[in-house]
Design a protein around this motif. Structure first.
Motif, mmCIF file in Angstrom:
data_model
loop_
_atom_site.group_PDB
_atom_site.id
_atom_site.type_symbol
_atom_site.label_atom_id
_atom_site.label_comp_id
_atom_site.label_asym_id
_atom_site.label_seq_id
_atom_site.Cartn_x
_atom_site.Cartn_y
_atom_site.Cartn_z
ATOM 1 N N THR A 1 5.411 -2.824 62.813
ATOM 2 C CA THR A 1 6.733 -2.295 62.436
ATOM 3 C C THR A 1 6.575 -0.885 61.864
ATOM 4 O O THR A 1 5.457 -0.438 61.583
ATOM 5 C CB THR A 1 7.422 -3.175 61.361
ATOM 6 N N ALA A 2 7.733 -0.237 61.656
ATOM 7 C CA ALA A 2 7.721 1.108 61.056
ATOM 8 C C ALA A 2 7.123 1.072 59.656
ATOM 9 O O ALA A 2 6.613 2.081 59.165
ATOM 10 C CB ALA A 2 9.141 1.655 61.006
ATOM 11 N N ASN A 3 7.190 -0.093 59.025
ATOM 12 C CA ASN A 3 6.655 -0.236 57.662
ATOM 13 C C ASN A 3 5.273 -0.874 57.629
ATOM 14 O O ASN A 3 4.867 -1.401 56.600
ATOM 15 C CB ASN A 3 7.603 -1.073 56.803
ATOM 16 N N GLY A 4 4.596 -0.885 58.770
ATOM 17 C CA GLY A 4 3.251 -1.462 58.801
ATOM 18 C C GLY A 4 3.260 -2.886 59.315
ATOM 19 O O GLY A 4 4.201 -3.317 59.988
ATOM 20 N N PRO A 5 2.195 -3.646 59.018
ATOM 21 C CA PRO A 5 2.075 -4.991 59.558
ATOM 22 C C PRO A 5 3.101 -5.940 58.937
ATOM 23 O O PRO A 5 3.308 -5.910 57.726
ATOM 24 C CB PRO A 5 0.658 -5.427 59.157
ATOM 25 N N TRP A 6 3.704 -6.777 59.763
ATOM 26 C CA TRP A 6 4.598 -7.829 59.264
ATOM 27 C C TRP A 6 4.032 -9.161 59.759
ATOM 28 O O TRP A 6 4.084 -9.431 60.965
ATOM 29 C CB TRP A 6 6.041 -7.617 59.764
ATOM 30 N N ARG B 1 -3.366 1.791 72.290
ATOM 31 C CA ARG B 1 -2.808 2.148 71.003
ATOM 32 C C ARG B 1 -1.751 1.113 70.616
ATOM 33 O O ARG B 1 -1.032 0.598 71.472
ATOM 34 C CB ARG B 1 -2.129 3.515 71.118
ATOM 35 N N LEU B 2 -1.658 0.806 69.331
ATOM 36 C CA LEU B 2 -0.647 -0.145 68.852
ATOM 37 C C LEU B 2 0.674 0.596 68.695
ATOM 38 O O LEU B 2 0.708 1.718 68.195
ATOM 39 C CB LEU B 2 -1.093 -0.755 67.520
ATOM 40 N N ARG B 3 1.744 -0.060 69.136
ATOM 41 C CA ARG B 3 3.085 0.541 69.113
ATOM 42 C C ARG B 3 4.064 -0.404 68.441
ATOM 43 O O ARG B 3 3.924 -1.633 68.562
ATOM 44 C CB ARG B 3 3.575 0.775 70.546
ATOM 45 N N GLN B 4 5.087 0.157 67.816
ATOM 46 C CA GLN B 4 6.133 -0.667 67.207
ATOM 47 C C GLN B 4 6.661 -1.679 68.206
ATOM 48 O O GLN B 4 6.909 -1.337 69.363
ATOM 49 C CB GLN B 4 7.291 0.227 66.761
ATOM 50 N N GLY B 5 6.858 -2.912 67.750
ATOM 51 C CA GLY B 5 7.418 -3.964 68.588
ATOM 52 C C GLY B 5 6.367 -4.861 69.222
ATOM 53 O O GLY B 5 6.690 -5.916 69.754
#
Ligand code: MF3
Ligand code: CO
Length: 256
Positions: free
Chosen positions: A246-251, A199-203
């Motif tokens: 990120t919390a706001n999606g892909p950066w 699973r993809l996780r923040q950071g």
């Protein structure tokens, strides 16, 4: 283990990413008939030195080659997929496509990106190859969201590329990135069920890099130990970005 980065680490990766973007943007604008791939290398060396950045590829040891890479760029022309070496004798001509792949390290954090540009007038097939490869990356970037899984990225590239009649190179993959150029996980451009599907996780920061052949998928490495080419001689394209969850999606760290 997939290393997750803190917001302040991602800010450092952002600096590397923006520098890589600037370099690739300027190199892309230089490309024209009569330029050599060595001219691109020289310009990149200068831009990295001016920015006080360490080239990520030069002196990087690649086990498959059994030696360190000697240049700051990979310049892969036409049927070359990746790891083409800059060469003063490789003069770009009308109708060529050249992929430029580079990375830098600033304050211990890496950035890595690639693009493919055409020289002069391209065939319809070459134009479509560039468009489909770049779009497959954009579609994959949109999957870089907390709660999605790695296979969402891999499968998105695969489905779009195959659906457009092109093929996915299997021997080379994307990768996690951070304080190392290549970190876990490996990111194939197809769903490889032998791998885990985290699973993809923040950071998490992922370098996604579709390598797409216009013809058959098979690759081979030339006697120079580095240059990977499409076995059938068909054109091959490559685009790459580093993307943070990120919390706001892909950066996308490697563009403004
Ligand atoms: N093209 C590879 C990547 O984007 C890195 C190049 S390996 C090197 O991950 F040996 F050329 F440095
Ligand atoms: Co990469």
């Amino acid at each position: 283990m997939i290393v997750r980065k803190t917001p302040s680490e991602i800010e450092k990766m952002r600096r590397s990413g923006l520098l890589v973007h600037k370099i690739l943007h300027e190199l892309g604008a230089m490309v024209h008939e009569g330029l050599s791939t060595w001219d691109l290398e020289l310009a990149a060396v200068k831009m990295m030195a001016d920015a006080g950045a360490k080239p990520a590829f030069k002196d990087y040891f690649v086990p498959a080659a059994g030696e360190k890479y000697r240049y700051v760029l990979c310049t892969s022309v036409n049927e070359e997929i990746v790891h083409g070496m800059p060469n003063p004798k490789r003069i770009l001509k009308n109708g060529d496509i050249v992929s430029i792949d580079t990375g830098v390290c600033l304050e211990g954090y890496f950035g890595d990106s690639a693009l493919t540009v055409g020289v002069g007038e391209l065939s319809e097939q070459a134009k479509k190859l560039l468009k489909v490869t770049e779009e497959s990356l954009e579609l994959a970037i949109d999957k870089v969201r907390e709660g999605n899984r790695l296979f969402d990225i891999c499968g998105t590239v695969e489905d779009f590329v195959v659906g457009n009649g092109f093929s996915i190179v299997r021997e080379y993959v994307g990768h996690g990135i951070g304080t190392q150029l290549h970190e876990e996980p490996q990111i194939p451009n197809y769903v490889d069920r032998r791998n885990e599907n985290p699973r993809l996780r923040q950071g998490m920061v992922l370098a996604i890099e579709p390598m797409v052949n216009a013809g058959k998928p098979e690759a081979k490495v030339l006697k120079d130990k580095w240059t990977a080419v499409a076995k059938d001689g068909s054109y091959s394209a490559h685009f790459e970005h580093c993307v943070a969850v990120t919390a706001n999606g892909p950066w996308v760290l490697t563009r403004p």
